[in-house]
Design an enzyme around this catalytic site. Structure first.
Site, mmCIF file in Angstrom:
data_model
loop_
_atom_site.group_PDB
_atom_site.id
_atom_site.type_symbol
_atom_site.label_atom_id
_atom_site.label_comp_id
_atom_site.label_asym_id
_atom_site.label_seq_id
_atom_site.Cartn_x
_atom_site.Cartn_y
_atom_site.Cartn_z
ATOM 1 N N GLY A 70 20.380 -41.790 -49.993
ATOM 2 C CA GLY A 70 20.715 -40.456 -49.496
ATOM 3 C C GLY A 70 20.805 -39.508 -50.659
ATOM 4 O O GLY A 70 20.965 -39.937 -51.801
ATOM 5 N N CYS A 91 20.368 -48.009 -52.947
ATOM 6 C CA CYS A 91 20.665 -46.782 -53.675
ATOM 7 C C CYS A 91 22.023 -46.208 -53.242
ATOM 8 O O CYS A 91 23.052 -46.810 -53.504
ATOM 9 C CB CYS A 91 19.518 -45.782 -53.515
ATOM 10 N N TYR A 92 22.040 -45.080 -52.551
ATOM 11 C CA TYR A 92 23.312 -44.508 -52.083
ATOM 12 C C TYR A 92 24.095 -45.535 -51.267
ATOM 13 O O TYR A 92 25.314 -45.627 -51.361
ATOM 14 C CB TYR A 92 22.995 -43.267 -51.233
ATOM 15 N N HIS A 132 14.671 -48.661 -55.244
ATOM 16 C CA HIS A 132 14.067 -48.497 -53.914
ATOM 17 C C HIS A 132 13.007 -49.575 -53.675
ATOM 18 O O HIS A 132 11.914 -49.480 -54.218
ATOM 19 C CB HIS A 132 13.436 -47.103 -53.795
ATOM 20 N N GLU A 175 11.376 -50.046 -51.032
ATOM 21 C CA GLU A 175 10.416 -49.626 -50.011
ATOM 22 C C GLU A 175 9.203 -48.898 -50.560
ATOM 23 O O GLU A 175 8.211 -48.733 -49.868
ATOM 24 C CB GLU A 175 11.124 -48.759 -48.949
ATOM 25 N N ASP A 208 -2.803 -42.021 -29.430
ATOM 26 C CA ASP A 208 -1.517 -42.305 -28.781
ATOM 27 C C ASP A 208 -1.652 -42.450 -27.266
ATOM 28 O O ASP A 208 -1.216 -43.452 -26.687
ATOM 29 C CB ASP A 208 -0.493 -41.209 -29.096
ATOM 30 N N LYS A 245 3.086 -44.525 -36.180
ATOM 31 C CA LYS A 245 1.653 -44.314 -35.933
ATOM 32 C C LYS A 245 0.788 -45.514 -36.352
ATOM 33 O O LYS A 245 -0.092 -45.939 -35.612
ATOM 34 C CB LYS A 245 1.203 -43.074 -36.706
#
Ligand code: XMP
Length: 533
Positions: A76, A103-104, A190, A192, A248, A388
């Site tokens: 964050g 992290c945060y 991080h 990710e 979609d 997506k």
């Protein structure tokens, strides 16, 4: 609004969630406002574990109700010491499931449990070097020295009592902590982002080894689970789907068709503003290939008539949107006993329409293919929990043609908002369609189609002088627009190779008689937008 009360849908079920939001195997990611929170949720899914992203303030009861195997606290932007910074509810650490703070999230844990967290003199942003002293469970099967991505100023200087400090980095004395006994873990870096090469391994360690997830969530399992859910919801009822030709609505329609067969009816309105051959492709894919009952409405003349003399972009959008609803309602009225409406709402729409923490930018939904709220249908939204790229994977698994699965986004009002500065006529649309077809063809041949968020042509209402042979010409101008983007919120103009641009321009001028000049749009977003109007 929280994600637990999805907006605009009388049916609160996500694709993998029952109406109570509980699924067999999931991990909850609590969003503390970090820019990578969605990415964490996606990476978890890439490990084969379904994830739900919830705003940090939902509270421990809401998390517990979902019966997750584990909990991840995201990064964050705040300092843990800032006024109004999101706090950690200690009850979240007592749910009896493993918790990973990133992290945060790690700083919150360290601070809550008596570690030492302080604002450092210098922050640590970007690439950093991680030195692992003790791999523990969390950093198992990763090297002693590895690169990682950092983005923080507050720093953990000492772990809470009872915790092992596993690693340090250039500017973080304590960059990873764990207490196997308490089932609480933290990393300052991080995992990710792609710049942390072992990030996925760390997440896998947490999800599979620590939380005990099976890691079997996949496009195939989504399809199986979703088909059951749709059958449960629709029973022996009938459903209607407005097919746009985009990925979609196409994937949503195919899923529902697999679940309830011919009790699904699709309506495809060809407004004459599609790209070359696109209408025919939609019809042949759904009707001939997948044998989905399809009502195709050729409304080109009706739209051209309505658009005659109209130049203002917002008026165009309004006319096209209203006409779409009118046609859809006309067709629906001809069909008896339809209670359900299929929509291709995605997880990002759910998050953007209020599921975030208030820090997310709210996207204006100018989707003119949208239907009004007062239609008396119960919604079936089989993609409501999917990102997506996951929708594309489901589409591919369902056997959708590659061309459709990887189709770039295309606006609801179609080519009408790319004929700019003058009225929309069939002649102009045809010129634009031909130019667009050449652009797509060349970009596909160059292998660049998937790398671009969108690539298209614009036809401004100006003419430019030229010489062709011995003749002076006065032809149309075609602008090429090609952008890269992750989410259309920001975009960069694509650096297409010069040779490719030359080939495109020369084909347009040689093959399309009215075209006399080709220009390239090199505006990023911001300050420009992707479309010209
Ligand atoms: P802009 O031009 O705002 O576009 O940067 C962002 C994304 O939205 C698409 N777009 C639309 N989509 N109806 C739609 O369904 C519209 O009226 C519309 N206008 C823009 C655009 O193609 C891009 O992907």
């Amino acid at each position: 609004m929280s994600l637990t009360e999805p907006q605009g849908s009388p049916v609160a079920a996500g694709p993998l969630a029952g109406s109570d939001g509980v699924v067999t195997e999931q991990v909850v990611v609590l969003d503390y406002g970090g820019q990578y929170s969605q990415l964490i949720a996606r990476r978890v899914r890439e490990c084969g574990v379904f994830s739900t992203l919830l705003p940090h303030h939902v509270g421990p009861d809401e998390v517990a109700r979902r019966k997750p195997l584990g909990l991840i606290l995201s990064g964050g932007p705040a300092s843990v010491y800032a006024d109004g910074a999101p706090r950690l509810d200690p009850a979240l650490l007592q749910l009896g499931i493993p918790v990973l703070g990133i992290c945060y999230g790690m700083q919150l844990i360290a601070r809550e449990l008596g570690g030492r967290v302080e604002g450092a003199e210098v922050g640590e942003y970007g690439r950093s070097q991680l030195t692992v002293h003790d791999h523990g469970r969390l950093l198992a099967d990763t090297p002693d020295e590895q690169a990682c991505w950092m983005s923080h100023r507050d720093t953990v200087f000492a772990p809470p009592p009872g915790f092992d400090a596993l690693a340090s980095s250039t500017a973080s004395p304590v960059a990873a902590i764990e207490s196997v006994e308490r089932g609480i873990y933290g990393i300052q870096f991080h995992p990710e982002v792609v710049h942390t090469p072992y990030g996925q391994q760390v997440l896998r360690n947490f999800l599979i080894n620590i939380c005990g997830a099976a890691g079997t969530w996949s496009a195939r399992s989504v399809i199986q689970e979703q088909i059951e859910r749709i059958r449960e919801q629709v029973g022996d009822g009938r459903a209607l789907c407005a097919l746009s030709g985009g990925v979609d609505s196409s994937v949503a329609a195919l899923l529902v068709h697999q679940a309830i067969g011919d009790r699904l009816v699709c309506v495809f309105v060809d407004h004459g503003l599609m790209r070359k051959d696109e209408g025919a492709q939609v019809i042949s894919t759904f009707k001939d290939h997948f044998h989905v009952p399809l009502i195709a409405v050729d409304a080109e003349e009706r739209y051209l008539e309505k658009l005659r003399g109209v130049v203002d972009p917002e008026q165009k959008r309004k006319i096209i949107g209203t006409e779409f609803i009118r046609i859809f309602e006309e067709e629906a009225a001809k069909l008896d006993g339809i209670r359900f409406l299929v929509q291709g709402t995605l997880y990002s729409d759910v998050i953007e329409s209020g599921g975030g923490t208030g820090t997310a930018t709210i996207k204006s939904h100018h989707n003119v293919g949208g239907l009004p709220d007062d239609l008396e249908f119960e919604l079936v939204e089989p993609l409501r929990s999917l990102f997506k790229d996951e929708v594309r994977a489901v589409g591919a698994e369902l056997g959708m043609p590659e061309r459709l699965v990887w189709r770039q986004p295309f606006p609801g009002p179609g080519l009408a908002i790319r004929v700019v500065g003058g009225e929309v006529t069939k002649e102009k649309l045809d010129v634009l369609r031909e130019a667009d077809a050449i652009l797509q063809d060349e970009i596909r041949r160059a292998g660049l189609y998937r790398e671009l968020w969108q690539s298209f042509c614009v036809l401004p209402d100006v003419r430019a002088v030229g010489v062709q042979g011995d003749e002076r010409t006065y032809g149309n101008v075609i602008a090429i627009r090609a952008v890269t983007s992750d989410d259309a919120m920001t975009a960069d103009w694509a650096r297409l190779p010069y040779d490719l641009l030359e080939q495109i321009a020369s084909r347009m001028i040689n093959e399309i008689r009215p075209v006399g000049r080709v220009v390239l749009d090199i505006t990023s977003k911001p300050p420009g937008t992707i479309e010209w109007e």
